[in-house]
Motif scaffolding. Structure first.
Motif, PDB file in Angstrom:
ATOM      1  N   ALA A  76       4.360   7.845  -4.151  1.00  0.00           N
ATOM      2  CA  ALA A  76       4.306   8.961  -5.435  1.00  0.00           C
ATOM      3  C   ALA A  76       5.143  10.219  -5.089  1.00  0.00           C
ATOM      4  CB  ALA A  76       2.883   9.092  -5.852  1.00  0.00           C
ATOM      5  N   TRP A  77       4.592  10.466  -3.887  1.00  0.00           N
ATOM      6  CA  TRP A  77       5.339  11.664  -3.301  1.00  0.00           C
ATOM      7  C   TRP A  77       6.732  11.531  -3.091  1.00  0.00           C
ATOM      8  CZ3 TRP A  77       8.183  13.763   0.616  1.00  0.00           C
ATOM      9  CH2 TRP A  77       8.153  14.834   1.094  1.00  0.00           C
ATOM     10  N   LEU A  78       7.296  10.427  -2.793  1.00  0.00           N
ATOM     11  CA  LEU A  78       8.576  10.161  -2.815  1.00  0.00           C
ATOM     12  C   LEU A  78       9.524  10.126  -4.131  1.00  0.00           C
ATOM     13  CD1 LEU A  78       8.668   7.363   0.008  1.00  0.00           C
ATOM     14  CD2 LEU A  78       9.335   9.625   0.552  1.00  0.00           C
TER      15      LEU A  78
ATOM     16  N   PRO B  44      -3.793  11.359   2.604  1.00  0.00           N
ATOM     17  CA  PRO B  44      -3.674   9.885   2.946  1.00  0.00           C
ATOM     18  C   PRO B  44      -2.415   9.404   2.076  1.00  0.00           C
ATOM     19  CG  PRO B  44      -5.436  10.623   1.156  1.00  0.00           C
ATOM     20  CD  PRO B  44      -4.922  11.953   1.808  1.00  0.00           C
ATOM     21  N   ALA B  45      -1.681   8.413   3.070  1.00  0.00           N
ATOM     22  CA  ALA B  45      -0.534   7.874   2.523  1.00  0.00           C
ATOM     23  C   ALA B  45      -0.887   6.817   1.492  1.00  0.00           C
ATOM     24  CB  ALA B  45       0.226   7.165   3.827  1.00  0.00           C
TER      25      ALA B  45
ATOM     26  N   GLY C  41       0.832  -1.229  -0.071  1.00  0.00           N
ATOM     27  CA  GLY C  41      -0.050  -0.092   0.001  1.00  0.00           C
ATOM     28  C   GLY C  41       0.750   1.370  -0.260  1.00  0.00           C
ATOM     29  N   MET C  42       0.336   2.517   0.483  1.00  0.00           N
ATOM     30  CA  MET C  42       1.144   3.689   0.682  1.00  0.00           C
ATOM     31  C   MET C  42       1.467   4.199  -0.488  1.00  0.00           C
ATOM     32  SD  MET C  42       3.191   3.083   4.279  1.00  0.00           S
ATOM     33  CE  MET C  42       2.685   2.269   5.467  1.00  0.00           C
ATOM     34  N   ASN C  43       0.511   4.050  -1.393  1.00  0.00           N
ATOM     35  CA  ASN C  43       0.827   4.539  -2.945  1.00  0.00           C
ATOM     36  C   ASN C  43       1.035   5.870  -3.159  1.00  0.00           C
ATOM     37  OD1 ASN C  43       0.814   1.824  -3.966  1.00  0.00           O
ATOM     38  ND2 ASN C  43      -1.523   1.792  -4.021  1.00  0.00           N
ATOM     39  N   MET C  44       0.224   6.963  -2.236  1.00  0.00           N
ATOM     40  CA  MET C  44       0.215   8.340  -2.580  1.00  0.00           C
ATOM     41  C   MET C  44       1.680   8.444  -1.664  1.00  0.00           C
ATOM     42  SD  MET C  44      -2.448   9.780  -3.573  1.00  0.00           S
ATOM     43  CE  MET C  44      -2.952  11.262  -2.681  1.00  0.00           C
TER      44      MET C  44
END
Length: 502
Positions: free
Chosen positions: A251-253, A500-501, A245-248
């Motif tokens: 993407a930010w990283l 949201p992460a 998970g933690m797709n947002m």
């Protein structure tokens, strides 16, 4: 304390001597280096000098094997001797004087000597391992904080240490310029003494310096970190595919992965400085911190705020400054402050600890605002109510992410990851059924369900099955059910305030 404050800036000390500061305090554990730098600076300023220790008393520092002045072992006697018998411009270096200043006579003598130095131009240099001193001493002295070694200084120490070993037995050095740069990077943030110690360790076992020594140098540095207990090296996953998970967040990283170079600076970008990860317990905030280190291929150091607090006045603040200084010296790194609310909770309300939490919090905020090193701060928190509002103000962090319980697809990834980590083929399990049954479970709770199923199947002398895991999930209510009201309140607060992460 062995980190951060690792070498005394001689030029800065000479500037203070020329400016006739009456008392300069140097706080460091690397006393030999600080003393050598202090005496060298005094010599360059052509000042007569005296040295005091509690074992030998007072003696002239400029003379080889100078005899001690009689009856000057007690600190108050040494200070009194300087006050009454030594006139004109001079410098007096005292080792470990701070703890003696709790004595009324010593403090009285110190105050009178410093007062006289203000009019005559003398200077008292205190080299101590502790920073805490009486308030009047703190207000009438100047603190000189030793700085981290530069890369050039680390290089020089490495070469000097290798040459020293080579004089005893020939050292075979197979080291490219790129490997040399890596070795310097591995040894950042250490004192001169520890850089030399690690170089001796990796060279003297086989009298070689080659590629294999890089990992050994890094392991030796990690041991030093672990021995102190304030900054801990944490192993991160080798691939982001291991983070479910933690797709947002991913993407930010990815969008900021190249924001640390000169091209980004020329484009008008400043490097990212940090994020706050807020979320329910066990939702994966720790894993997210590791994901950042993995994505950017940086070492991950964890700071536990609970290790900072000390019973001595001023010592807690010093420990925090030292830890942050070490982080600066070891850059580029990811610095993870775990459960930050536990370390600074009292700063969010009326303090019951004499203002210590507020001072600690102020030290952290100042560092967050002013540090220019390539340290990316990741703070995690479970309880938003315990956080001081100043920490949440825009500009403190680049972003605040809310890490919620994993969704269906993320749970599938988590099951797959943990089964593979325990040498089980995920294809032999009904992953969709497991993901459906584990709705409301955190990643940590999913992992424990797998572990419990493995224990039971091991005891029964058979392989685990989907049914085993489903049964464990059915009889183990997740935290999201037992603390539903608290989690709902946290989600309500995060809505519209956090990204949201996932």
């Amino acid at each position: 304390m062995w980190w951060g404050n690792v070498t005394l800036d001689g030029a800065k000390l000479r500037s203070l001597l020329r400016a006739r500061h009456a008392c300069v305090r140097v706080v460091t554990d690397d006393e030999p280096d600080a003393l050598l730098a202090a005496l060298d600076s005094i010599h360059q300023e052509k000042l007569p000098s005296y040295l005091w220790t509690t074992l030998d008393g007072l003696r002239e520092a400029t003379l080889q094997d100078a005899p001690a002045v009689g009856n000057t072992v007690p600190a108050e006697a040494a200070l009194y001797h300087l006050l009454r018998n030594v006139h004109g411009d001079h410098a007096a270096v005292f080792l470990d004087l701070a703890e003696h200043l709790e004595n009324a006579k010593v403090l009285r003598a110190w105050r009178e000597l410093v007062q006289r130095y203000r009019s005559t131009g003398g200077v008292l240099i205190m080299i101590d391992h502790r920073e805490s001193v009486p308030e009047v001493v703190a207000s009438h002295s100047t603190v000189l904080r030793p700085r981290p070694l530069s890369d050039e200084e680390v290089q020089a120490i490495i070469r000097s240490a290798v040459r020293e070993v080579d004089r005893e037995q020939r050292v075979e050095a197979r080291i490219s310029s790129r490997m040399h740069e890596s070795l310097v990077r591995h040894l950042r943030g250490l004192s001169k003494r520890h850089v030399r110690q690690i170089v001796f360790e990796i060279v003297c076992d086989d009298f070689k310096l080659d590629e294999s020594d890089l990992e050994r140098a890094l392991q030796a540095k990690r041991r030093l970190l672990q021995n102190d207990g304030m900054l801990e090296h944490v192993d991160a996953p080798t691939s982001l595919s291991q983070v479910g998970g933690m797709n947002m967040l991913k993407a930010w990283l990815a969008a900021r992965a190249e924001s640390f170079g000169k091209d980004a600076e020329a484009f008008g970008l400043q490097p990212p400085r940090g994020i706050l990860l807020l979320g329910v317990q066990g939702a994966g905030k720790s894993l997210a911190a590791k994901a950042i280190a993995t994505a950017w291929q940086r070492p991950l150091l964890r700071l536990d705020p609970g290790t900072l607090y000390d019973r001595y006045v001023g010592e807690s603040e010093r420990r925090l400054r030292s830890a942050l200084s070490q982080a600066d010296g070891m850059a580029p790194i990811v610095l993870w402050i775990d459960e930050i609310e536990k370390g600074f909770a009292s700063a969010a309300s009326q303090s019951t600890d004499g203002g210590l939490s507020q001072r600690m919090f102020g030290t952290l905020l100042t560092w967050m605002q002013e540090h220019r090193s390539a340290v990316f701060l990741v703070a995690t928190a479970n309880n938003i109510d315990a956080l001081p509002p100043e920490l949440l103000r825009k500009g403190r962090f680049d972003e605040i992410f809310f890490v919620d319980l994993p969704a269906d697809e993320a749970r599938r990834q988590i099951f797959t990851t943990h089964l593979r980590a325990r040498r089980r083929d995920p294809a032999r399990f009904d992953i969709p059924a497991l993901a459906e049954q584990s709705s409301g479970f955190s990643g940590a709770e999913i992992e424990q369900a797998i572990v419990s199923a493995l224990h039971e199947s091991f005891a029964a002398n058979r392989e685990p099955t989907t049914a085993d895991v489903l049964r464990i999930l059915a009889i183990s209510p997740p935290l999201s059910r037992t603390m539903a009201e608290k989690m709902d309140a946290l989600r309500t607060w995060a809505s519209g305030r956090c990204v949201p992460a996932d």
